[in-house]
Write a protein that holds these residues in place. Structure first.
Motif, PDB file in Angstrom:
ATOM      1  N   THR A 247      46.433 -79.699  66.798  1.00 10.73           N
ATOM      2  CA  THR A 247      45.281 -79.941  67.656  1.00 10.73           C
ATOM      3  C   THR A 247      44.050 -80.227  66.801  1.00 10.73           C
ATOM      4  O   THR A 247      44.006 -79.905  65.606  1.00 10.73           O
ATOM      5  CB  THR A 247      44.987 -78.718  68.541  1.00 10.73           C
ATOM      6  OG1 THR A 247      44.551 -77.638  67.702  1.00 10.73           O
ATOM      7  CG2 THR A 247      46.229 -78.293  69.309  1.00 10.73           C
ATOM      8  N   ARG A 249      41.294 -78.784  67.203  1.00  5.98           N
ATOM      9  CA  ARG A 249      40.426 -77.598  67.183  1.00  5.98           C
ATOM     10  C   ARG A 249      40.090 -77.192  65.759  1.00  5.98           C
ATOM     11  O   ARG A 249      40.944 -77.199  64.862  1.00  5.98           O
ATOM     12  CB  ARG A 249      41.108 -76.434  67.904  1.00  5.98           C
ATOM     13  CG  ARG A 249      40.302 -75.136  67.825  1.00  5.98           C
ATOM     14  CD  ARG A 249      40.993 -73.974  68.490  1.00  5.98           C
ATOM     15  NE  ARG A 249      40.383 -72.714  68.088  1.00  5.98           N
ATOM     16  CZ  ARG A 249      40.794 -71.521  68.482  1.00  5.98           C
ATOM     17  NH1 ARG A 249      41.815 -71.422  69.310  1.00  5.98           N
ATOM     18  NH2 ARG A 249      40.191 -70.420  68.063  1.00  5.98           N
ATOM     19  N   LEU A 250      38.852 -76.868  65.552  1.00  5.50           N
ATOM     20  CA  LEU A 250      38.415 -76.347  64.267  1.00  5.50           C
ATOM     21  C   LEU A 250      38.514 -74.829  64.330  1.00  5.50           C
ATOM     22  O   LEU A 250      38.059 -74.210  65.294  1.00  5.50           O
ATOM     23  CB  LEU A 250      36.981 -76.816  64.016  1.00  5.50           C
ATOM     24  CG  LEU A 250      36.346 -76.501  62.665  1.00  5.50           C
ATOM     25  CD1 LEU A 250      35.358 -77.591  62.287  1.00  5.50           C
ATOM     26  CD2 LEU A 250      35.655 -75.142  62.703  1.00  5.50           C
ATOM     27  N   ARG A 251      39.111 -74.230  63.299  1.00  2.98           N
ATOM     28  CA  ARG A 251      39.341 -72.783  63.294  1.00  2.98           C
ATOM     29  C   ARG A 251      38.739 -72.154  62.045  1.00  2.98           C
ATOM     30  O   ARG A 251      38.930 -72.665  60.934  1.00  2.98           O
ATOM     31  CB  ARG A 251      40.844 -72.463  63.335  1.00  2.98           C
ATOM     32  CG  ARG A 251      41.563 -73.000  64.563  1.00  2.98           C
ATOM     33  CD  ARG A 251      43.069 -72.852  64.419  1.00  2.98           C
ATOM     34  NE  ARG A 251      43.769 -73.670  65.391  1.00  2.98           N
ATOM     35  CZ  ARG A 251      44.216 -73.220  66.569  1.00  2.98           C
ATOM     36  NH1 ARG A 251      44.041 -71.962  66.895  1.00  2.98           N
ATOM     37  NH2 ARG A 251      44.829 -74.037  67.411  1.00  2.98           N
ATOM     38  N   GLU A 296      40.658 -77.623  60.176  1.00  5.38           N
ATOM     39  CA  GLU A 296      40.560 -78.546  61.299  1.00  5.38           C
ATOM     40  C   GLU A 296      41.829 -79.388  61.324  1.00  5.38           C
ATOM     41  O   GLU A 296      42.090 -80.147  60.390  1.00  5.38           O
ATOM     42  CB  GLU A 296      39.342 -79.457  61.160  1.00  5.38           C
ATOM     43  CG  GLU A 296      39.166 -80.403  62.339  1.00  5.38           C
ATOM     44  CD  GLU A 296      38.010 -81.360  62.117  1.00  5.38           C
ATOM     45  OE1 GLU A 296      37.195 -81.519  63.028  1.00  5.38           O
ATOM     46  OE2 GLU A 296      37.934 -81.951  61.022  1.00  5.38           O
ATOM     47  N   ALA A 331      30.417 -84.802  65.640  1.00  6.73           N
ATOM     48  CA  ALA A 331      31.543 -84.260  66.412  1.00  6.73           C
ATOM     49  C   ALA A 331      32.152 -83.052  65.715  1.00  6.73           C
ATOM     50  O   ALA A 331      32.500 -82.052  66.367  1.00  6.73           O
ATOM     51  CB  ALA A 331      32.598 -85.346  66.607  1.00  6.73           C
ATOM     52  N   ARG A 332      32.285 -83.132  64.398  1.00  7.91           N
ATOM     53  CA  ARG A 332      32.836 -81.990  63.648  1.00  7.91           C
ATOM     54  C   ARG A 332      31.875 -80.805  63.736  1.00  7.91           C
ATOM     55  O   ARG A 332      32.298 -79.649  63.873  1.00  7.91           O
ATOM     56  CB  ARG A 332      33.086 -82.409  62.198  1.00  7.91           C
ATOM     57  CG  ARG A 332      33.657 -81.311  61.317  1.00  7.91           C
ATOM     58  CD  ARG A 332      34.217 -81.867  60.028  1.00  7.91           C
ATOM     59  NE  ARG A 332      35.471 -82.567  60.278  1.00  7.91           N
ATOM     60  CZ  ARG A 332      35.724 -83.819  59.903  1.00  7.91           C
ATOM     61  NH1 ARG A 332      34.789 -84.524  59.282  1.00  7.91           N
ATOM     62  NH2 ARG A 332      36.892 -84.368  60.163  1.00  7.91           N
ATOM     63  N   SER A 334      29.875 -80.150  66.134  1.00 12.32           N
ATOM     64  CA  SER A 334      29.993 -79.618  67.487  1.00 12.32           C
ATOM     65  C   SER A 334      31.228 -78.738  67.624  1.00 12.32           C
ATOM     66  O   SER A 334      31.194 -77.702  68.307  1.00 12.32           O
ATOM     67  CB  SER A 334      30.045 -80.780  68.488  1.00 12.32           C
ATOM     68  OG  SER A 334      30.209 -80.294  69.799  1.00 12.32           O
ATOM     69  N   ARG A 335      32.329 -79.119  66.956  1.00 12.65           N
ATOM     70  CA  ARG A 335      33.544 -78.295  67.002  1.00 12.65           C
ATOM     71  C   ARG A 335      33.327 -76.968  66.286  1.00 12.65           C
ATOM     72  O   ARG A 335      33.882 -75.938  66.691  1.00 12.65           O
ATOM     73  CB  ARG A 335      34.722 -79.066  66.400  1.00 12.65           C
ATOM     74  CG  ARG A 335      35.249 -80.171  67.310  1.00 12.65           C
ATOM     75  CD  ARG A 335      36.595 -80.691  66.855  1.00 12.65           C
ATOM     76  NE  ARG A 335      36.496 -81.525  65.669  1.00 12.65           N
ATOM     77  CZ  ARG A 335      36.288 -82.836  65.686  1.00 12.65           C
ATOM     78  NH1 ARG A 335      36.117 -83.464  66.842  1.00 12.65           N
ATOM     79  NH2 ARG A 335      36.244 -83.535  64.569  1.00 12.65           N
ATOM     80  N   ALA A 338      31.508 -74.744  68.659  1.00 12.03           N
ATOM     81  CA  ALA A 338      32.421 -74.229  69.679  1.00 12.03           C
ATOM     82  C   ALA A 338      33.240 -73.067  69.136  1.00 12.03           C
ATOM     83  O   ALA A 338      33.478 -72.069  69.844  1.00 12.03           O
ATOM     84  CB  ALA A 338      33.332 -75.351  70.173  1.00 12.03           C
ATOM     85  N   GLU A 339      33.681 -73.155  67.887  1.00 11.20           N
ATOM     86  CA  GLU A 339      34.452 -72.064  67.290  1.00 11.20           C
ATOM     87  C   GLU A 339      33.586 -70.829  67.082  1.00 11.20           C
ATOM     88  O   GLU A 339      34.031 -69.693  67.313  1.00 11.20           O
ATOM     89  CB  GLU A 339      35.057 -72.519  65.958  1.00 11.20           C
ATOM     90  CG  GLU A 339      35.833 -71.456  65.194  1.00 11.20           C
ATOM     91  CD  GLU A 339      37.192 -71.127  65.782  1.00 11.20           C
ATOM     92  OE1 GLU A 339      37.967 -70.411  65.109  1.00 11.20           O
ATOM     93  OE2 GLU A 339      37.495 -71.574  66.909  1.00 11.20           O
TER      94      GLU A 339
END
Length: 356
Positions: A247, A249-251, A296, A331-332, A334-335, A338-339
């Motif tokens: 995915t 999703r950035l973690r 990511e 965009a990165r 923003s991810r 979100a994380e």
């Protein structure tokens, strides 16, 4: 998740959340801290012992862990730094108290460290409790916060698993196969380091035996473009065909996450150099005391220093380092926000403060 990972490392440091909770949350954002202690203390679905460090493992693995109890008992008992380990009668007296009074923590005893105190000094009762825990005579019953309560192993481990005897070579065979099953592929060193429950000689003997003849010999490309030989399960091609793309999703991963625990493998496969610097003097740190890798998809795109201030209810971003040639797009970014917001909710804080 614990079964699929094989183990989850325990750690007392709580800059944001303790490692074991963070590792599980990274894979399921609905995870909350009380869940693990219920698995340990109520369901007896997991037990605590030592892989490369203190960890939780699925209870069903217990028959394959008997050799590790014996290995750690020998290592602990023979270690030169374990000075003042109480003798057998003194240990029996501690065990009798637990038998009569029920689970006890180290706070129930009052022996003191003799002589000059050093960083890893332990009072005699703590040495005895740990020795019997390593040997499998005692087991973790539950924890209050991070305080461990010891009980007799026979009151914690289910009898049908405790009494199941597996020959030593059968345990080695299972450990090697289970490591490969979780890694997908690995060198002999990778296999040995996964559990750290056998030595390199034992892994080589396993590879030379008939148990491993069906393994696939594979070539793996490193992040630098080089190739190296490795071993894989016989169905590796089917596994590759079934893989779905990661995915986006950035973690924010914990420093003790299984994905990054083997630093040599991490650097070889991902080109990401990472070291834990909490025990490095501040003046010699390259990054910081507790720095989290940022994953990511299938790339490590940076590292972040973030801290939970529970008094003010703030999750504070202290530093952010972008990795190498990674373009840090809106965009990165923003991810990442979100994380951080998911992490804030996980640990129950009110807001995120981000300057970096």
């Amino acid at each position: 998740m614990i079964h699929d990972l094989g183990f989850v490392q325990l750690d007392s440091i709580q800059v944001v959340a303790r490692a074991h909770h963070h590792i599980l949350w990274s894979r399921n954002q609905n995870y909350r801290e009380p869940m693990l202690n219920k698995l340990l203390s109520r369901d007896r679905a997991v037990f605590e012992h030592f892989t490369h460090d203190a960890s939780v493992l699925p209870m069903e693995f217990l028959p394959m862990w008997q050799r590790q109890f014996a290995r750690k008992e020998r290592q602990y008992g023979n270690a030169g730094w374990v000075r003042g380990l109480p003798d057998a009668p003194a240990r029996a007296a501690i065990k009798a108290r637990i038998r009569d009074e029920g689970p006890l923590s180290t706070h129930a005893f009052d022996t003191k460290v003799e002589g000059p105190k050093e960083m890893w000094s332990r009072p005699p009762h703590k040495l005895a409790l740990d020795y019997m825990w390593y040997a499998g005579e005692l087991a973790t019953c539950h924890r209050v916060g991070f305080t461990k309560y010891y009980d007799l192993a026979e009151r914690i481990f289910p009898a049908h698993l405790r009494d199941r005897m597996v020959p030593d070579n059968g345990q080695v065979d299972w450990l090697c196969r289970a490591a490969l099953d979780r890694m997908g592929f690995g060198t002999p060193g990778d296999i040995q380091r996964f559990w750290d429950a056998m030595n390199a000689r034992e892994v080589r003997a396993w590879l030379e035996g008939t148990q491993a003849v069906e393994l696939q010999q594979v070539q793996v490309q490193t992040a630098a473009g080089d190739w190296f030989g490795a071993l894989a399960p016989p169905d590796i091609e089917t596994r590759l065909e079934r893989l779905s793309p990661p995915t986006a999703r950035l973690r924010i991963l914990n420093p003790f996450d299984p994905v990054i625990r083997d630093r040599a493998r991490l650097e070889r496969l991902f080109g990401f150099t990472y070291r834990v610097e909490m025990f490095v003097p501040a003046a010699r740190r390259v990054w910081g005391y507790y720095v989290f890798p940022i994953l990511e998809g299938d790339r490590f795109v940076g590292r972040i220093e973030v801290r939970a201030d529970r008094k003010t209810g703030e999750l504070r971003v202290l530093n952010l380092w972008r990795e190498g040639k990674i373009a840090w797009t809106a965009a990165r970014d923003s991810r990442l926000d979100a994380e951080l917001e998911r992490m804030r909710r996980f640990i129950g804080l009110d807001r995120v403060l981000r300057d970096a």
